[in-house]
Design a protein around this motif. Structure first.
Motif, PDB file in Angstrom:
ATOM      1  N   MET A   1       0.922  -3.708   0.215  1.00  0.00           N
ATOM      2  CA  MET A   1       0.408  -2.746   1.193  1.00  0.00           C
ATOM      3  C   MET A   1       1.331  -1.554   1.449  1.00  0.00           C
ATOM      4  N   PRO A   2       2.657  -1.744   1.615  1.00  0.00           N
ATOM      5  CA  PRO A   2       3.512  -0.557   1.810  1.00  0.00           C
ATOM      6  C   PRO A   2       3.410   0.431   0.655  1.00  0.00           C
ATOM      7  N   ALA A   3       3.303  -0.085  -0.572  1.00  0.00           N
ATOM      8  CA  ALA A   3       3.181   0.798  -1.730  1.00  0.00           C
ATOM      9  C   ALA A   3       1.882   1.600  -1.683  1.00  0.00           C
ATOM     10  N   MET A   4       0.786   0.943  -1.328  1.00  0.00           N
ATOM     11  CA  MET A   4      -0.494   1.644  -1.246  1.00  0.00           C
ATOM     12  C   MET A   4      -0.467   2.696  -0.144  1.00  0.00           C
ATOM     13  N   ALA A   5       0.122   2.344   1.000  1.00  0.00           N
ATOM     14  CA  ALA A   5       0.203   3.292   2.111  1.00  0.00           C
ATOM     15  C   ALA A   5       1.084   4.485   1.751  1.00  0.00           C
ATOM     16  N   LEU A   6       2.214   4.215   1.107  1.00  0.00           N
ATOM     17  CA  LEU A   6       3.098   5.311   0.696  1.00  0.00           C
ATOM     18  C   LEU A   6       2.429   6.194  -0.347  1.00  0.00           C
ATOM     19  N   GLY A   7       1.690   5.591  -1.275  1.00  0.00           N
ATOM     20  CA  GLY A   7       0.984   6.392  -2.270  1.00  0.00           C
ATOM     21  C   GLY A   7      -0.007   7.345  -1.635  1.00  0.00           C
TER      22      GLY A   7
END
Length: 498
Positions: free
Chosen positions: A301-307
């Motif tokens: 989830m952090p990766a998707m949000a940062l993307g």
């Protein structure tokens, strides 16, 4: 509001001038919160259905959830294209074009979503037949799917509106109304499933109806909030004509959005193929992999949000022609991805038994298998996080085909090649090793694309935005009147130097 205060608010909400590290983090965290709420909502709904109606009802929801995911995946792609166009327009301080993009997107997808709902209601039995639904759960699955189709207009339109709001630099408003939808859904599920007082017991259809009611209430409340706060993307008076789709913008949204929607399908279909391979290894291995999948949902989830945050910020800075900041946003995004995803990976490695017990119970024989899977594969999500940031950057200038190709290569030739090709040598471990291998290969190809892909060149999005660009005087007046209204955008409390 006086002029000085106007300038202060405008400065603190402008993603082209705000300090990059702070703005990116404050933008990504609400997006992350929305994702966590969505996932938690699905888990809680499953708990209600499983405990109140049993395993057959829970199995029946799988079909409806799969259809909803596929439709939302396509809308995600188109919404992402609209987000980029809105972001670049805001970077140019061209709010008029941002409203045209929003109006075109809403004007096209409202009637489309209604048509999908009507057709889906009548074709639900045929859809279930196509999915190979077991006869014993078909009546339950049909009742759930039909009402799910009725919820689709609200779900799809909320998705579109939330994504365009993020393109304008507002990540808080989507979080607020996602929280409202989730809260209502969680409260209404047991009430409509079991009934109480004048409320009839609707069974599995009640769960789908709870989702529908929650999303329609949240959608209309969000629209009321947008107009009451006079947020920049609202349409008033003559601007309501922007709801008639502009064919040039609509064509761009479709051309750019379709590959991004297909990416979701590629990833999902690859996972279904992997699931078939896992199922051959026995019940304990399947259960362990299922629990691992639940945990991986939160790790990524952090990766998707940062993307998503990087894409919105980069789009605004490309629109403002601030290419030096584009590189800085990407570098800081990569650092955040490594730190946040890495922290979750380390936490999960140290607390893997406790995490597995949440889904499998304390005495399940699948726990050692799940811990083994996690130790082999979970570290790959650090590479995944960096890839999402790089993809978010290149997509912000309209490069969407190469990320699709890269993901396809990683998911199929690489992941399945390792899983099948090394199975005789490594046994079941070949399946788990294929995950980090695919993620690292994605990172390598994404890095080449970012460094050498030519994505910085002028894109078709530039032509579309230039065609609709308002005169300089009108842009200036619109920006002065509209940007300060975006008071929910992430920003530090003080005036920022330009």
């Amino acid at each position: 509001m006086d002029s000085a205060k106007d300038e202060q608010i405008q400065a603190t909400t402008d993603l082209t001038t705000a300090p990059i590290g702070q703005a990116l983090l404050l933008f990504a965290l609400p997006t992350l919160g929305s994702s966590v709420l969505q996932s938690a909502n699905g888990s809680i709904d499953a708990i209600w259905i499983g405990r109140l109606l049993g395993t057959e009802a829970l199995a029946a929801t799988t079909n409806g959830n799969l259809v909803m995911f596929l439709l939302t995946a396509f809308v995600f792609g188109f919404g992402m294209a609209a987000t980029i166009l809105v972001g670049q327009s805001f970077g140019r301080h061209d709010i008029a074009t941002a409203r045209i993009v929003t109006g075109t997107t809403v004007g096209a997808f409202v009637p489309l979503s209604i048509v999908i709902a009507i057709i889906g209601w009548f074709l639900a039995p045929d859809v279930l037949t196509l999915l190979g639904t077991q006869a014993e759960i078909e009546p339950l699955a049909r009742a759930y799917l039909q009402v799910t189709f009725l919820a689709m207009p609200a779900i799809l339109m909320q998705t579109i509106l939330m994504m365009t709001l993020r393109g304008s630099g507002d990540a808080i408003t989507p979080l607020i109304f996602m929280a409202i939808a989730v809260t209502l859904d969680v409260i209404l599920n047991p009430l409509l499933i079991m009934g109480s007082g004048p409320v009839p017991a609707l069974g599995i259809a009640g769960s789908a109806l709870a989702t529908a009611i929650a999303n329609y209430v949240s959608l209309f409340a969000m629209l009321a909030y947008i107009y009451r706060r006079d947020l920049p993307l609202r349409l008033r008076g003559a601007e309501l004509r922007d709801l008639i789709p502009d064919l040039t913008i609509l064509r761009t949204i479709f051309v750019k959005g379709l590959p991004m929607g297909i990416q979701m399908i590629v990833v999902s279909s690859s996972m279904l193929t992997m699931m078939r391979l896992v199922n051959r290894e026995g019940v304990d291995t399947t259960a362990a992999f299922g629990a691992t999948q639940q945990l991986w949902t939160y790790v990524q989830m952090p990766a998707m949000a940062l993307g998503a945050a990087v894409s919105a910020m980069v789009a605004q800075n490309i629109g403002a022609n601030l290419w030096e900041r584009v590189g800085q946003i990407t570098r800081i995004g990569v650092i955040y991805a490594v730190l946040l995803t890495g922290a979750l990976v380390i936490l999960l490695l140290f607390a893997d038994r406790q995490a597995m017990e949440i889904f499998l119970g304390s005495n399940s024989p699948a726990i050692p298998v799940g811990r083994h899977i996690g130790r082999i594969a979970t570290w790959g999500f650090v590479a995944f996080g960096v890839s999402m940031v790089l993809f978010g950057t290149v997509r912000a200038n309209g490069q969407v085909v190469w990320p699709l190709i890269i993901l396809f290569v990683s998911m199929y030739p690489v992941r399945l090649g390792v899983a099948l090709g090394l199975h005789d040598m490594l046994g079941v471990d070949a399946l788990w090793i294929s995950f980090p291998v695919a993620m690292v290969s994605t990172l390598i190809m994404a890095s080449i694309l970012y460094l050498q892909g030519g994505w910085r060149k002028s894109s078709s999005m530039d032509l579309v935005l230039n065609e609709h660009r308002a005169p300089v005087e009108e842009i200036s007046q619109t920006a002065e009147g509209a940007l300060p209204c975006n008071a929910r955008a992430p920003a530090p409390p003080a005036v920022l130097p330009r």
